[in-house]
Design a protein around this motif. Structure first.
Motif, PDB file in Angstrom:
ATOM      1  N   ASP A  94     -40.639  10.668  24.924  1.00 52.73           N
ATOM      2  CA  ASP A  94     -41.334  10.734  26.220  1.00 52.73           C
ATOM      3  C   ASP A  94     -40.677   9.858  27.276  1.00 52.73           C
ATOM      4  OD1 ASP A  94     -43.269  12.502  25.194  1.00 52.73           O
ATOM      5  OD2 ASP A  94     -44.500  10.850  24.471  1.00 52.73           O
ATOM      6  N   LEU A  95     -39.355   9.879  27.310  1.00 54.92           N
ATOM      7  CA  LEU A  95     -38.630   9.086  28.297  1.00 54.92           C
ATOM      8  C   LEU A  95     -37.823   9.942  29.268  1.00 54.92           C
ATOM      9  CD1 LEU A  95     -37.256   6.159  26.069  1.00 54.92           C
ATOM     10  CD2 LEU A  95     -39.008   5.988  27.847  1.00 54.92           C
ATOM     11  N   THR A  96     -37.944  11.248  29.177  1.00 56.33           N
ATOM     12  CA  THR A  96     -37.133  12.124  30.023  1.00 56.33           C
ATOM     13  C   THR A  96     -37.362  11.835  31.505  1.00 56.33           C
ATOM     14  OG1 THR A  96     -37.125  13.870  28.358  1.00 56.33           O
ATOM     15  CG2 THR A  96     -36.592  14.513  30.609  1.00 56.33           C
ATOM     16  N   GLY A  97     -38.626  11.615  31.882  1.00 60.72           N
ATOM     17  CA  GLY A  97     -38.934  11.351  33.284  1.00 60.72           C
ATOM     18  C   GLY A  97     -38.348  10.049  33.800  1.00 60.72           C
ATOM     19  N   ALA A  98     -38.040   9.127  32.891  1.00 61.21           N
ATOM     20  CA  ALA A  98     -37.473   7.832  33.282  1.00 61.21           C
ATOM     21  C   ALA A  98     -36.008   7.712  32.878  1.00 61.21           C
ATOM     22  CB  ALA A  98     -38.268   6.699  32.642  1.00 61.21           C
ATOM     23  N   ALA A  99     -35.404   8.809  32.455  1.00 61.32           N
ATOM     24  CA  ALA A  99     -34.049   8.750  31.904  1.00 61.32           C
ATOM     25  C   ALA A  99     -33.032   8.237  32.907  1.00 61.32           C
ATOM     26  CB  ALA A  99     -33.628  10.132  31.407  1.00 61.32           C
ATOM     27  N   ASN A 100     -33.256   8.480  34.194  1.00 58.50           N
ATOM     28  CA  ASN A 100     -32.289   8.058  35.207  1.00 58.50           C
ATOM     29  C   ASN A 100     -32.727   6.796  35.943  1.00 58.50           C
ATOM     30  OD1 ASN A 100     -30.519  10.260  34.701  1.00 58.50           O
ATOM     31  ND2 ASN A 100     -31.895  11.591  35.861  1.00 58.50           N
ATOM     32  N   HIS A 101     -33.791   6.148  35.443  1.00 52.83           N
ATOM     33  CA  HIS A 101     -34.225   4.871  35.998  1.00 52.83           C
ATOM     34  C   HIS A 101     -33.530   3.726  35.263  1.00 52.83           C
ATOM     35  CE1 HIS A 101     -38.319   6.896  37.151  1.00 52.83           C
ATOM     36  NE2 HIS A 101     -37.282   7.423  37.789  1.00 52.83           N
ATOM     37  N   LEU A 102     -33.321   2.616  35.941  1.00 49.28           N
ATOM     38  CA  LEU A 102     -32.696   1.460  35.310  1.00 49.28           C
ATOM     39  C   LEU A 102     -33.618   0.884  34.240  1.00 49.28           C
ATOM     40  CD1 LEU A 102     -31.135  -0.482  38.319  1.00 49.28           C
ATOM     41  CD2 LEU A 102     -30.056   1.221  36.839  1.00 49.28           C
ATOM     42  N   VAL A 103     -33.027   0.479  33.114  1.00 46.86           N
ATOM     43  CA  VAL A 103     -33.807  -0.085  32.011  1.00 46.86           C
ATOM     44  C   VAL A 103     -34.519  -1.359  32.444  1.00 46.86           C
ATOM     45  CG1 VAL A 103     -33.640  -1.080  29.684  1.00 46.86           C
ATOM     46  CG2 VAL A 103     -32.345   0.980  30.256  1.00 46.86           C
ATOM     47  N   VAL A 104     -33.966  -2.100  33.399  1.00 46.32           N
ATOM     48  CA  VAL A 104     -34.602  -3.327  33.878  1.00 46.32           C
ATOM     49  C   VAL A 104     -35.985  -3.044  34.462  1.00 46.32           C
ATOM     50  CG1 VAL A 104     -33.646  -3.259  36.225  1.00 46.32           C
ATOM     51  CG2 VAL A 104     -34.173  -5.474  35.144  1.00 46.32           C
ATOM     52  N   ASP A 105     -36.220  -1.813  34.905  1.00 45.62           N
ATOM     53  CA  ASP A 105     -37.504  -1.445  35.492  1.00 45.62           C
ATOM     54  C   ASP A 105     -38.454  -0.830  34.469  1.00 45.62           C
ATOM     55  OD1 ASP A 105     -36.733  -2.271  38.069  1.00 45.62           O
ATOM     56  OD2 ASP A 105     -35.701  -0.369  38.429  1.00 45.62           O
ATOM     57  N   TYR A 106     -38.044  -0.747  33.203  1.00 45.75           N
ATOM     58  CA  TYR A 106     -38.894  -0.168  32.161  1.00 45.75           C
ATOM     59  C   TYR A 106     -40.008  -1.146  31.775  1.00 45.75           C
ATOM     60  CZ  TYR A 106     -35.786   3.798  31.003  1.00 45.75           C
ATOM     61  OH  TYR A 106     -35.069   4.960  31.027  1.00 45.75           O
ATOM     62  N   SER A 107     -41.136  -0.589  31.365  1.00 44.58           N
ATOM     63  CA  SER A 107     -42.203  -1.393  30.783  1.00 44.58           C
ATOM     64  C   SER A 107     -41.791  -1.841  29.377  1.00 44.58           C
ATOM     65  CB  SER A 107     -43.493  -0.579  30.698  1.00 44.58           C
ATOM     66  OG  SER A 107     -43.341   0.478  29.757  1.00 44.58           O
ATOM     67  N   THR A 108     -42.601  -2.722  28.774  1.00 42.60           N
ATOM     68  CA  THR A 108     -42.307  -3.176  27.410  1.00 42.60           C
ATOM     69  C   THR A 108     -42.240  -2.004  26.442  1.00 42.60           C
ATOM     70  OG1 THR A 108     -43.370  -5.319  27.783  1.00 42.60           O
ATOM     71  CG2 THR A 108     -43.105  -4.605  25.491  1.00 42.60           C
ATOM     72  N   GLY A 109     -43.208  -1.098  26.529  1.00 38.40           N
ATOM     73  CA  GLY A 109     -43.218   0.053  25.632  1.00 38.40           C
ATOM     74  C   GLY A 109     -42.010   0.944  25.824  1.00 38.40           C
ATOM     75  N   MET A 110     -41.608   1.149  27.064  1.00 42.17           N
ATOM     76  CA  MET A 110     -40.434   1.982  27.340  1.00 42.17           C
ATOM     77  C   MET A 110     -39.166   1.323  26.819  1.00 42.17           C
ATOM     78  SD  MET A 110     -41.560   3.079  31.186  1.00 42.17           S
ATOM     79  CE  MET A 110     -40.082   3.997  31.617  1.00 42.17           C
TER      80      MET A 110
END
Length: 262
Positions: A131-147
């Motif tokens: 369930d990460l397709t929607g965030a695939a092109n976002h920087l990992v630094v902006d991911y939540s802990t779960g992501m």
């Protein structure tokens, strides 16, 4: 003869000076045998040596004594062969978080020597399943802990390792992400691969694992099939009995706690 995914013999880790008075022994002689295809839990109170043990087994920390084999390959004398067969998600892992999730997976795959087209296909599949397709092109630094946990798991699985090591993979993860991670791990072990993970959540270990080892003060104090360790109790109750806890009323002091100072 049973094939062991992991065999650890006499693992010891001391920190500080080698003299007996000043050295701290975090792991005091651990033996572990994990059959291939197991879902293996490593549990223990804080400071029991779980993270240190996993770090030695995965080659991140050199033991003071002892040896470790991954599917018959010694982690320290044959590190390339051993590490090619394992994936790992250590606690507090540092990532290249200025990459996007997709870039991180493609970079990881290339480090493992996989062809670019294979990496791209596997990365897209993992992003979808987790369930990460929607965030695939976002920087990992902006991911939540779960992501971050999920993209770290994807990185560990990308090269299709035979043995997967996870240190507190569900800590700080929301229930939805935890359910996703759990389904991926169950699917992975059904294929015959091995998962070894540490956790403080006894209910989760009881639900997921077929075998468990309990550590206390740097030693294995119980190991075997979960049902055998439980002995008709919940794993939580068995853990408390094995590790030992103070009886109610033995907390001492704190007579002031909850009283008004006014």
């Amino acid at each position: 003869m049973t094939q062991f995914a992991v065999r650890a013999q006499g693992l010891v880790k001391r920190f500080g000076s080698s003299t007996a008075d000043s050295a701290h022994t975090a792991v005091a002689g651990i033996d572990l045998e994990v059959p291939a295809g197991s879902f293996f839990g490593l549990v223990g109170p804080n400071g029991a040596g779980k993270t240190t043990t996993l770090s030695m087994i995965t080659g991140l920390l050199r033991p003071s004594a002892g040896r470790v084999e991954i599917l018959g390959h010694d982690v320290w004398s044959d590190p390339a062969a051993a590490k090619a067969r394992m994936g790992a998600l250590p606690e507090g892992v540092r990532m290249f978080d200025r990459l996007s999730g997709r870039e991180l997976l493609r970079f990881t795959g290339r480090l493992h020597g996989l062809p670019a087209d294979v990496v791209a296909a596997r990365a897209d599949e993992l992003l979808d399943v987790l369930d990460l397709t929607g965030a695939a092109n976002h920087l990992v630094v902006d991911y939540s802990t779960g992501m971050r946990k999920k993209v770290g798991l994807a990185s560990a699985l990308l090269h299709n390792p035979a043995v997967l090591f996870l240190d507190e993979p569900f800590e700080g993860v929301d229930p939805v992400s935890a359910g996703t991670i759990r389904r991926v791990l169950e699917r992975y072990t059904r294929s015959g691969s091995t998962v070894i993970f540490s956790s403080h959540v006894m209910e989760l270990v009881e639900q997921l694992c077929d075998r468990v080892a309990i550590l206390n003060r740097g030693r294995v104090v119980a190991a075997g099939e979960v049902g055998s360790i439980r002995g008709g109790r919940s794993l939580h109750e068995a853990f408390l009995a094995i590790v030992g806890v103070r009886a109610q009323g033995e907390d001492g002091g704190l007579a002031w706690l909850g009283t008004s100072s006014g």
